[in-house]
Scaffold this active site. Structure first.
Site, short mmCIF file in Angstrom:
data_model
loop_
_atom_site.label_atom_id
_atom_site.label_comp_id
_atom_site.label_asym_id
_atom_site.label_seq_id
_atom_site.Cartn_x
_atom_site.Cartn_y
_atom_site.Cartn_z
N GLU A 141 -6.75 -2.38 2.79
CA GLU A 141 -6.87 -1.06 2.15
C GLU A 141 -8.10 -1.01 1.23
OE1 GLU A 141 -2.81 -1.00 0.80
OE2 GLU A 141 -2.20 -0.87 2.90
N HIS B 61 -7.96 -7.03 0.54
CA HIS B 61 -6.90 -6.39 1.32
C HIS B 61 -7.52 -5.31 2.21
CE1 HIS B 61 -3.44 -3.91 2.32
NE2 HIS B 61 -2.70 -4.98 2.08
N SER C 266 4.09 -5.55 8.33
CA SER C 266 5.44 -5.17 8.76
C SER C 266 6.44 -6.34 8.81
CB SER C 266 5.40 -4.43 10.09
OG SER C 266 4.66 -3.23 9.95
N ASN D 12 3.66 -7.38 -2.19
CA ASN D 12 2.53 -6.57 -2.67
C ASN D 12 3.06 -5.15 -2.85
OD1 ASN D 12 0.18 -5.11 -3.02
ND2 ASN D 12 -0.60 -5.45 -0.94
N LYS E 199 1.49 -2.59 -3.99
CA LYS E 199 0.45 -1.54 -3.84
C LYS E 199 0.57 -0.56 -5.01
CE LYS E 199 0.49 -2.55 1.03
NZ LYS E 199 0.29 -2.11 2.40
N GLU F 235 -3.84 -10.51 8.01
CA GLU F 235 -3.15 -9.23 8.07
C GLU F 235 -3.83 -8.33 9.10
OE1 GLU F 235 -0.64 -8.49 4.34
OE2 GLU F 235 -2.60 -7.59 4.01
P1 PGA Z 1 3.52 -3.93 5.08
O1 PGA Z 1 2.22 -4.24 4.22
O2 PGA Z 1 4.47 -5.08 4.91
O3 PGA Z 1 4.08 -2.66 4.50
O4 PGA Z 1 3.10 -3.77 6.50
C1 PGA Z 1 1.67 -5.53 4.19
C2 PGA Z 1 0.44 -5.56 3.31
O5 PGA Z 1 -0.31 -4.59 3.27
O6 PGA Z 1 0.20 -6.57 2.62
#
Ligand code: PGA
Length: 250
Positions: free
Chosen positions: A97, A95, A213, A10, A12, A167
């Site tokens: 966010e 997601h 992460s 992803n 973003k 997540e």
């Molecule tokens: P990250 O993000 O691997 O940077 O923690 C994961 C995500 O938001 O899908």
């Protein structure tokens, strides 16, 4: 039949369409023997270029969001038919966010999931608790709500095209991944939730991805867990080298 893992990146709000073209060109030879399905969710502006660059390869291109309405006066939004027309195959929905920064609620996310499935896009529905919720032992309750409200009015048949991503918000972009034990326990709980709403066959074949992460050095341990069927990767999906390593280690 063995379930094929899904390794999803992803991006973003990162990378231009020019960056996307170069990234995909560079990663193709490094992942073309992957045993897993390789997904990349790129920004809207890079979709067309990414789909073209990934044509006839094992890389599948998707979007990071969409609106639930077919068309109309929704300035700045993108519909599922606009994505489909570009040959986009999947879409990330709900997601954290989107939930936390853009205040998307479960009902809105549910309408998007329904629309995506009706229009032949595979949704990845993201669910997960915050740090505070985990500390207050509310994780299961949060997952129950996000899952049950997210999949409302979806039939067994439609659910065959649905993927879930667990997540935990406290693990996203923090460098602190859930331990494989926490992840597996939570995935087992989510599998039970799926069984509650859909038939056994669907529940067992549905992919549950872990996100938060994920890096080349923790992906193997996570992927060894029985109920982890793939990963959703943010930061480490932005570099060809680290994403290719994750794909090949999984
Ligand atoms: P990250 O993000 O691997 O940077 O923690 C994961 C995500 O938001 O899908």
């Amino acid at each position: 039949m063995e379930k094929k893992y899904i390794i999803a990146g992803n991006w973003k709000m990162n990378k231009t369409h020019l960056d996307a073209k170069e990234f995909i060109k560079d990663i193709i030879p490094q992942v073309n023997k992957a045993r897993s399905t390789v997904y990349i969710a790129v920004p809207f502006t890079a979709l067309q270029t990414a789909v073209e660059a990934a044509k006839d390869t094992n890389i599948v291109i998707g979007a990071q969001n969409m609106h639930d309405e077919e068309n109309g006066a929704f300035t700045g939004e993108i519909s599922s038919s606009q994505l489909k027309c570009l040959d986009v195959k999947f879409v990330i929905l709900g997601h954290s966010e989107r939930r936390h920064i853009f205040k998307e609620d479960n009902a809105f996310i549910n309408r998007k999931v329904i629309r995506a499935l009706k229009d032949g896009l595979k949704p990845i529905l993201c669910i997960g608790e915050t740090k505070e919720e985990r500390e207050k032992k509310l994780t299961h309750q949060i997952l129950d709500t996000q899952f049950s409200e997210g999949i409302k009015n979806i039939s067994n048949e439609e659910a065959a095209n649905l993927t879930i991503a667990y997540e935990p918000v406290w693990a996203i972009g923090t460098g602190i991944s859930a331990t494989s034990e926490i992840a597996e326990n939570t995935h087992t709980y989510i599998r039970k939730l799926i069984i509650k709403y859909f038939d056994n066959k669907i529940a067992n074949s549905m992919h549950i991805l872990y996100g938060g992460s994920v890096k080349p050095d923790n992906v193997e341990e996570l992927m060894q867990q029985e109920n982890i069927d793939g990963v959703l990767v943010g930061g480490a999906a932005l570099k060809v080298e680290s994403f290719a390593q994750i794909v090949n280690k999984a």
